[in-house]
Design a protein around this motif. Structure first.
Motif, mmCIF file in Angstrom:
data_model
loop_
_atom_site.group_PDB
_atom_site.id
_atom_site.type_symbol
_atom_site.label_atom_id
_atom_site.label_comp_id
_atom_site.label_asym_id
_atom_site.label_seq_id
_atom_site.Cartn_x
_atom_site.Cartn_y
_atom_site.Cartn_z
ATOM 1 N N ASP A 104 0.954 -1.269 0.104
ATOM 2 C CA ASP A 104 -0.056 0.017 0.126
ATOM 3 C C ASP A 104 0.808 1.325 -0.163
ATOM 4 O O ASP A 104 0.507 2.182 -0.690
ATOM 5 N N GLU A 105 2.019 1.197 0.734
ATOM 6 C CA GLU A 105 2.739 2.314 0.746
ATOM 7 C C GLU A 105 3.502 2.990 -0.649
ATOM 8 O O GLU A 105 3.452 3.959 -1.082
ATOM 9 N N SER A 106 3.924 1.792 -1.378
ATOM 10 C CA SER A 106 4.142 1.580 -2.781
ATOM 11 C C SER A 106 3.349 2.540 -3.552
ATOM 12 O O SER A 106 3.500 3.462 -4.423
ATOM 13 N N GLU A 107 2.140 2.103 -3.531
ATOM 14 C CA GLU A 107 1.279 2.685 -4.272
ATOM 15 C C GLU A 107 0.493 4.101 -3.941
ATOM 16 O O GLU A 107 0.344 4.899 -4.634
ATOM 17 N N LEU A 108 0.482 4.137 -2.638
ATOM 18 C CA LEU A 108 0.355 5.748 -2.183
ATOM 19 C C LEU A 108 1.400 6.625 -2.480
ATOM 20 O O LEU A 108 1.144 7.799 -2.854
#
Length: 319
Positions: free
Chosen positions: A125-129
């Motif tokens: 999720d961090e990579s996407e955000l």
């Protein structure tokens, strides 16, 4: 009858205290200001951007996993304490288990699996955000300073001439971010002071306007110390560091006026570093930029402290 001749059972005070503790816990759990509709968010605000939905899902999943693990651990503790109590088994010292390799392997491997699962979903999720598009729809340079905020709208606005890519006021922003700036963007700006208030809600702080449904890139710079830019219902915040530029993107999906604040202790008046975020239709957003130009708030305010050598070395890393 008890040994001292009293009819009172010694267990009654303990039971009474336990009942009182359970009653107090029930009151604390039910006497909060949350409604049933708020409960699934587990303390989080209502999400107002696409990224916030992902963050809320991660938060809920973490809570579910923590509750399941907690229930299992407490269940094992209570089971062991109840079924192996001395009064039940009549054994002074129960059989001891040592060097049980399957059990030792279990309590070594299971925590590693739990941590690995948490790490996977968090990293995903961090990579996407934190992903930055090559050309965002809107770019706003957020400037933090003691004790308020300035907003440089990097846009082509009628009545404002210039070029954000070459503007001296934006020298602190690395070239890799300037590549996404619109050509010949004269821009407009809006600065606040601690006494500034939103005219509609009377909430303290300047108001940042954003268009609904458009991908917005925030380029964060500071003039003095480390701040933190936090739009509460976006559920996203990032440090604003002097000499080091950060950036992230969101897509607001709900109109309204929301609260923002500095989430980094930045000095004596840190608590006054508040701002508002007003999400409107794209048409109303464009009209607001024209209103700023008509007020003479054209061009850009200084973005902040010049880049450090370490930050300059990152110039070769493209987005």
């Amino acid at each position: 009858m008890s040994p001292n001749g009293s009819d009172r059972s010694p267990r009654r005070p303990t039971r009474r205290k336990l009942l009182q503790a359970l009653t107090a816990g029930l009151v604390l759990a039910t006497a909060t200001g949350c409604t049933w509709e708020d409960f699934p968010r587990l303390g989080m605000p209502t999400p107002t951007s696409e990224g916030a939905e992902r963050i809320l899902s991660l938060w809920q999943g973490s809570w579910a996993a923590a509750l399941a693990i907690g229930a299992l651990v407490w269940g094992l503790i209570l089971w062991s304490a109840f079924f192996h109590r001395r009064s039940r088994t009549k054994v002074e010292v129960p059989p001891q288990t040592r060097y049980n390799m399957p059990i030792e392997a279990l309590y070594t491997v299971v925590p590693l699996i739990i941590v690995s699962v948490f790490f996977y979903f968090t990293a995903r999720d961090e990579s996407e955000l934190m992903k930055l598009e090559a050309k965002p729809d809107v770019t706003v340079n957020v400037v933090g300073f003691q004790w308020s905020w300035c907003f440089n709208y990097v846009e082509n606005v009628d009545g404002s001439s210039g070029d954000a890519k070459t503007a001296k006021e934006l020298d602190a922003i690395p070239d890799r971010y300037k590549e996404a700036f619109p050509a010949n963007a004269g821009g407009v700006n809006d600065c606040g002071v601690p006494s500034t208030r939103n005219p509609q809600t009377n909430n303290p702080g300047p108001t940042l306007w954003l268009p609904e449904g458009k991908r917005v890139r925030f380029v964060l710079t500071s003039r003095d110390v480390i701040h933190s830019f936090w739009v509460v219902p976006f559920m996203m915040k990032q440090d604003v560091i002097p000499g080091h530029t950060n950036a992230f993107e969101v897509t607001p999906n709900r109109e309204g006026t929301f609260l923002g604040k500095c989430a980094e202790l930045c000095g004596v008046d840190h608590a006054r570093m508040l701002f508002n975020v007003k999400v409107v239709s794209p048409e109303r957003y464009e009209a607001h930029l024209k209103e700023l130009a008509e007020k003479g708030q054209t061009g850009y305010v200084p973005a902040g402290i010049a880049q450090t050598s370490h930050e300059k070395n990152r110039e070769t890393n493209k987005l």
